[in-house]
Scaffold this motif. Sequence first.
Motif, PDB file in Angstrom:
ATOM      1  N   MET A   1     -12.590   4.798 -12.351  1.00  0.00           N
ATOM      2  CA  MET A   1     -11.777   4.999 -12.800  1.00  0.00           C
ATOM      3  C   MET A   1     -10.386   3.911 -12.009  1.00  0.00           C
ATOM      4  O   MET A   1     -10.355   3.391 -11.109  1.00  0.00           O
ATOM      5  CB  MET A   1     -11.050   6.524 -11.557  1.00  0.00           C
ATOM      6  CG  MET A   1     -10.146   6.812 -12.264  1.00  0.00           C
ATOM      7  SD  MET A   1      -9.318   8.580 -11.117  1.00  0.00           S
ATOM      8  CE  MET A   1     -10.557   9.385 -11.380  1.00  0.00           C
ATOM      9  N   ALA A   2      -9.855   3.153 -13.339  1.00  0.00           N
ATOM     10  CA  ALA A   2      -8.751   2.822 -13.188  1.00  0.00           C
ATOM     11  C   ALA A   2      -8.078   3.047 -11.730  1.00  0.00           C
ATOM     12  O   ALA A   2      -7.125   4.181 -12.078  1.00  0.00           O
ATOM     13  CB  ALA A   2      -8.219   2.026 -14.329  1.00  0.00           C
ATOM     14  N   ARG A   3      -6.606   2.403 -11.494  1.00  0.00           N
ATOM     15  CA  ARG A   3      -6.218   2.441 -10.893  1.00  0.00           C
ATOM     16  C   ARG A   3      -4.927   2.201 -11.209  1.00  0.00           C
ATOM     17  O   ARG A   3      -4.500   2.021 -12.616  1.00  0.00           O
ATOM     18  CB  ARG A   3      -5.525   1.146  -9.511  1.00  0.00           C
ATOM     19  CG  ARG A   3      -7.173   0.842  -8.566  1.00  0.00           C
ATOM     20  CD  ARG A   3      -6.472  -0.408  -8.198  1.00  0.00           C
ATOM     21  NE  ARG A   3      -7.324  -0.410  -6.724  1.00  0.00           N
ATOM     22  CZ  ARG A   3      -8.927  -1.483  -6.533  1.00  0.00           C
ATOM     23  NH1 ARG A   3      -9.213  -1.652  -7.803  1.00  0.00           N
ATOM     24  NH2 ARG A   3      -9.621  -1.374  -5.689  1.00  0.00           N
ATOM     25  N   GLU A   7      -1.148   3.119  -6.056  1.00  0.00           N
ATOM     26  CA  GLU A   7      -2.121   2.699  -5.682  1.00  0.00           C
ATOM     27  C   GLU A   7      -2.723   0.822  -6.619  1.00  0.00           C
ATOM     28  O   GLU A   7      -2.741   0.291  -6.157  1.00  0.00           O
ATOM     29  CB  GLU A   7      -3.380   3.759  -6.744  1.00  0.00           C
ATOM     30  CG  GLU A   7      -4.624   3.004  -6.195  1.00  0.00           C
ATOM     31  CD  GLU A   7      -6.168   3.642  -5.838  1.00  0.00           C
ATOM     32  OE1 GLU A   7      -7.204   3.853  -6.384  1.00  0.00           O
ATOM     33  OE2 GLU A   7      -5.568   4.353  -6.926  1.00  0.00           O
ATOM     34  N   LEU A   8      -1.920   0.868  -7.841  1.00  0.00           N
ATOM     35  CA  LEU A   8      -1.945  -0.727  -9.239  1.00  0.00           C
ATOM     36  C   LEU A   8      -1.015  -1.297  -8.114  1.00  0.00           C
ATOM     37  O   LEU A   8      -1.351  -2.324  -8.458  1.00  0.00           O
ATOM     38  CB  LEU A   8      -2.110   0.109 -10.271  1.00  0.00           C
ATOM     39  CG  LEU A   8      -1.844  -1.437 -10.819  1.00  0.00           C
ATOM     40  CD1 LEU A   8      -3.795  -2.118 -10.664  1.00  0.00           C
ATOM     41  CD2 LEU A   8      -1.978  -1.192 -12.235  1.00  0.00           C
ATOM     42  N   ARG A   9      -0.483  -0.777  -7.608  1.00  0.00           N
ATOM     43  CA  ARG A   9       0.928  -1.634  -7.383  1.00  0.00           C
ATOM     44  C   ARG A   9       0.632  -2.150  -5.555  1.00  0.00           C
ATOM     45  O   ARG A   9       0.582  -3.869  -5.846  1.00  0.00           O
ATOM     46  CB  ARG A   9       2.288  -0.763  -7.219  1.00  0.00           C
ATOM     47  CG  ARG A   9       3.484  -2.123  -6.316  1.00  0.00           C
ATOM     48  CD  ARG A   9       4.480  -1.474  -6.181  1.00  0.00           C
ATOM     49  NE  ARG A   9       6.018  -2.029  -6.085  1.00  0.00           N
ATOM     50  CZ  ARG A   9       6.055  -2.245  -5.163  1.00  0.00           C
ATOM     51  NH1 ARG A   9       5.648  -2.303  -3.623  1.00  0.00           N
ATOM     52  NH2 ARG A   9       7.001  -3.446  -4.899  1.00  0.00           N
ATOM     53  N   ALA A  37      -7.167  -9.213  -9.980  1.00  0.00           N
ATOM     54  CA  ALA A  37      -7.018  -7.824  -9.911  1.00  0.00           C
ATOM     55  C   ALA A  37      -7.592  -7.051 -10.873  1.00  0.00           C
ATOM     56  O   ALA A  37      -7.612  -5.542 -10.516  1.00  0.00           O
ATOM     57  CB  ALA A  37      -5.886  -7.359  -9.642  1.00  0.00           C
ATOM     58  N   SER A  38      -8.303  -7.491 -11.480  1.00  0.00           N
ATOM     59  CA  SER A  38      -8.342  -6.726 -12.681  1.00  0.00           C
ATOM     60  C   SER A  38      -7.544  -5.437 -13.329  1.00  0.00           C
ATOM     61  O   SER A  38      -8.102  -4.491 -13.427  1.00  0.00           O
ATOM     62  CB  SER A  38     -10.116  -5.929 -12.644  1.00  0.00           C
ATOM     63  OG  SER A  38     -10.808  -7.096 -11.819  1.00  0.00           O
TER      64      SER A  38
END
Length: 205
Positions: A1-3, A7-9, A37-38
Amino acid sequence: MARRGAELREHIIDTAKWAFLESGFERTSMDAIATRASTSKRSLYAHFPTKEALFMAIVERSQELFEDSLRSPGHYCADDPAEAAALFCARFLQLLDWPPILRTCRLGISEAEHLPEAAVQLHQVFIGTVTDGLTDHLAAAYRLDRAAAADLATRLLGVTVYPAVFRGLFGGTPSDRRGSAPTEATLAEDVDLPAVREAVRALLP
């Protein structure tokens, strides 16, 4: 699952930190950080509109982690203020000797002209906050006025911590050890505690 979202930050901050430490601020592009960071450039810029903003977020995150790891002198010993000061100085030395923190200090110095705000904040993180915390402890424990306590704190750090840190700053590139930061459990293994205790007690009232 993509961040996504927070969470992505956090993932971007952690990824960018290592990219900057390895290649420097100027040589690290936002494109490279997005790839590492994909994530997409669009998502990266949505969180951090400039590379400078991303670097400042890294500094702020470093401050949070460092303060959580170091704590205050009273955390180490509630009954003996001299022992509390000694263990606090030893823990500070232990953390500053950890390669990622040492490299962060170097990065702040190298980018001081280009990113003065970040350099000033890093100084506050690794020097100012620590000095203030030790000053508060000494003022309360030994009933010193603020100026006398600050002078004593500076001298204590000067004899217990700073010589080793300066050797580290000028002693070649530290190893790329990314594991968890050293813990209080290994303090006696990582630092010459008897020497720190002796230096501290020699200066205290």
